[in-house]
Design a protein around this motif. Structure first.
Motif, short mmCIF file in Angstrom:
data_model
loop_
_atom_site.label_atom_id
_atom_site.label_comp_id
_atom_site.label_asym_id
_atom_site.label_seq_id
_atom_site.Cartn_x
_atom_site.Cartn_y
_atom_site.Cartn_z
N PRO A 48 -6.34 -3.79 -1.28
CA PRO A 48 -6.33 -4.02 -0.05
C PRO A 48 -7.79 -4.32 0.37
O PRO A 48 -7.90 -5.01 1.53
CB PRO A 48 -6.13 -2.57 0.56
N HIS A 95 0.17 2.36 -3.65
CA HIS A 95 -0.88 3.12 -3.70
C HIS A 95 -0.60 4.59 -3.32
O HIS A 95 -1.13 5.56 -3.78
CB HIS A 95 -2.08 2.67 -2.28
N HIS A 142 -8.44 3.68 -4.63
CA HIS A 142 -7.85 2.45 -5.05
C HIS A 142 -7.54 2.40 -6.67
O HIS A 142 -6.38 2.29 -7.18
CB HIS A 142 -8.63 1.25 -4.87
N PHE A 160 0.89 -1.30 0.16
CA PHE A 160 -0.09 0.11 -0.08
C PHE A 160 0.80 1.39 0.03
O PHE A 160 0.75 2.12 -0.68
CB PHE A 160 -1.06 0.00 1.20
#
Ligand code: FAD
Length: 494
Positions: free
Chosen positions: A423, A376, A476, A372
């Motif tokens: 996630p 991300h 996302h 992440f």
């Protein structure tokens, strides 16, 4: 005169190669054995050692001192403020103790190797023998080679060779007996060493009274505690390890990593003990859970082999140089949400809060939060690697660096860069009932059912808002696309 053992990341009396060899030498020469440990605040600083880890080391030293005391072996612990003065100070101590021989187990990190090389040189110049022994891995770095004679950069073929090597060299799993009792004159000759106390943590690594209490109860210290954890795990959980290890709410893993990092348990002992619970002497046959667990402990060896063979990974460099040119975001606000568990992604936040509260995080969650952060939030993975080190009780350079390289796709044998953990799907798959999230993210206590994975999008925004839970820091889909584009750009691909 004396024989001396230098403790580092091997805080145990059982199955400790250097300590055993030192004891044998002392016996052979009829000399007392002295043990010491140097606390280096600058090393803690340079290696970003977490206060919880420093505390665990100091508590382990207390236990170790007591254990050694029963054998009339003194454990002397001293703080040396400047790291460059450590070899000189050790030499002074060796001279004061009339040391004939210094024994220690090797550490593979670059700074430590340099220090050991310096120590060998200084001992040699002063007529003191020094032995630096391989102990921390089951199979030492340099022992395994691929068909073309090189170090493997991929785990699976490496592991096959590792298994074959251990089968071919059964002695590798033999335990080193604890040291023998010192001659009674040791206490009379070195009374000050027996009376010395363990110094406290350097000020910038100390814990509050509440933290001290919490970590002590979560992570009791000492090799007996490590052995008890290993025994309980092998008796109660290891057979279900393959099926349950990925579910963070289940406590289905051994939680032995703090002990491996402090050296209160040797990987040799752990693997042998697990294997002896199996129906076969083979490491890669019999009970599935035992095989899987052994292969996980072997990852620890793998990453140390990588570190020893490619020491530049210690120098803030990607294992894969072609990943050097990714333009990271360096968005402080985003990084802050990740560090504090406020990203608005419940599984990520639960994991980060577990780390902050316990000094430990489940492996599945380490992969989720690392992916992440790097993908991300497009934050330089080295910032996450450093944050982990400053908070983990099991912080270990090689495994941490390996784990971050895997998740960010920049390391040895990594996830391909285009594999980006979702996630939400990870959360639904590995915390289906949301028990792990509910444990750590109290703001979501009022959220029922599957909405726990994504409260604002699943009709529970009111409850989440009431609890004070933040909205997602990034979307996302958008961040996924941004990541793919940025990695491709960095790699110079169309
Ligand atoms: P178990 O599942 O019971 O496994 C037993 C032992 O095998 C562990 O204690 C550990 O020594 C070893 N092991 C298991 N998985 C791995 C792995 N992937 N890599 C290396 N060794 C492994 N582990 C550390 O010990 N220190 C770290 O600083 C560390 N940082 C990590 C950072 C990231 C981003 C990731 C993805 C993983 C990291 N790991 C680290 C590996 C792993 O997450 C932990 O070893 C494991 O979660 C510890 O829990 P356990 O003892 O219950 O493991």
């Amino acid at each position: 005169n004396s024989v001396v053992h230098w403790f580092k990341c091997d805080l145990r009396t059982q199955d400790n190669k250097s300590l055993h060899m030192a004891s044998e030498k002392a016996k052979e020469e009829g000399l007392p054995l002295i043990a010491f440990y140097i606390i280096s605040p600058q090393d803690f600083e340079a290696h970003l050692t977490a206060p919880v880890r420093v505390d665990f080391i100091l508590r382990n030293l207390e236990v170790l001192k007591e254990e050694l005391g029963k054998l009339d072996i003194p454990l002397y612990v001293e703080t040396v403020e400047k790291r460059k003065e450590i070899p000189g100070r050790i030499l002074e101590l060796l001279k004061e103790w009339g040391a004939r021989h210094l024994f220690t187990n090797v550490e593979y990190e670059v700074d430590e190797l340099r220090r050991e090389a310096k120590m060998v040189e200084m001992c040699l110049e002063n007529g003191i023998a020094m032995d630096v022994l391989p102990d921390t891995c089951v199979v030492s770095p340099g022992e395994l080679q691929s068909g073309s004679g090189k170090q493997y950069a991929v785990y699976t073929p490496w592991f096959r060779t590792w298994v074959a090597h251990v089968h071919d060299h059964p002695k590798l799993l033999e335990q080193f007996p604890p040291p023998s009792k010192n001659p009674s004159k040791a206490r009379k000759t070195f009374p000050k060493l027996f009376d010395s106390t363990i110094p406290s943590a350097p000020p910038n690594k100390s814990l509050t009274a509440e933290e001290k209490k919490r970590f002590k109860s979560l992570w009791p210290a000492g090799e007996e505690e490590a052995k008890a954890r290993l025994t309980k795990f092998c008796e109660q959980k290891i057979s279900g390890y393959t099926d349950h290890r990925n579910f963070p709410s289940e406590a289905a893993t051994s939680s032995l990593s703090p002990h491996f990092a402090a050296g209160t348990l040797s990987a040799r002992t752990a693997i042998k003990y697990a294997r002896d619970h199996n129906t076969t002497k083979k490491l890669n046959a019999g009970t599935q859970g035992i095989q899987t667990w052994i292969s996980e402990v072997a990852w620890r060896d793998f990453y140390k082999h990588v570190l020893a063979n490619w020491p530049y990974v210690c120098m803030n460099k990607s294992f894969k140089p072609e990943y050097t040119n990714i333009s990271w975001e360096y968005n402080d606000e985003h990084f802050e949400t990740w560090k504090t568990g406020q990203t608005g992604y419940p599984i990520v936040d639960a994991a980060m809060r577990q780390l902050l509260h316990t000094g430990w995080m489940h492996n599945r969650c380490r992969m989720i939060v690392a992916s992440f952060l790097a993908k991300h939030l497009l934050t330089d993975w080295r910032m996450g690697e450093a944050f982990f080190m400053t908070h983990l009780i099991d912080g270990d350079f090689a495994s941490n660096n390996g784990g971050w390289g895997f998740a960010a796709s920049t390391g040895v044998d990594p996830q391909p860069y285009f594999r980006i953990f979702n996630p939400l799907l990870q959360s639904e798959k590995f915390d289906a009932e949301g028990n792990y999230i509910r444990k750590w993210v109290k703001e979501l206590e009022g959220v029922k059912g599957k909405a726990i994975h994504d409260p604002y999008e699943r009709g529970c925004g009111k409850e989440a808002k009431k609890g004070g839970y933040p909205k997602r820091v990034v979307d996302h889909k958008e961040s996924r696309e941004r990541c793919l584009a940025r990695y491709k750009e960095g790699l110079g691909r169309e």
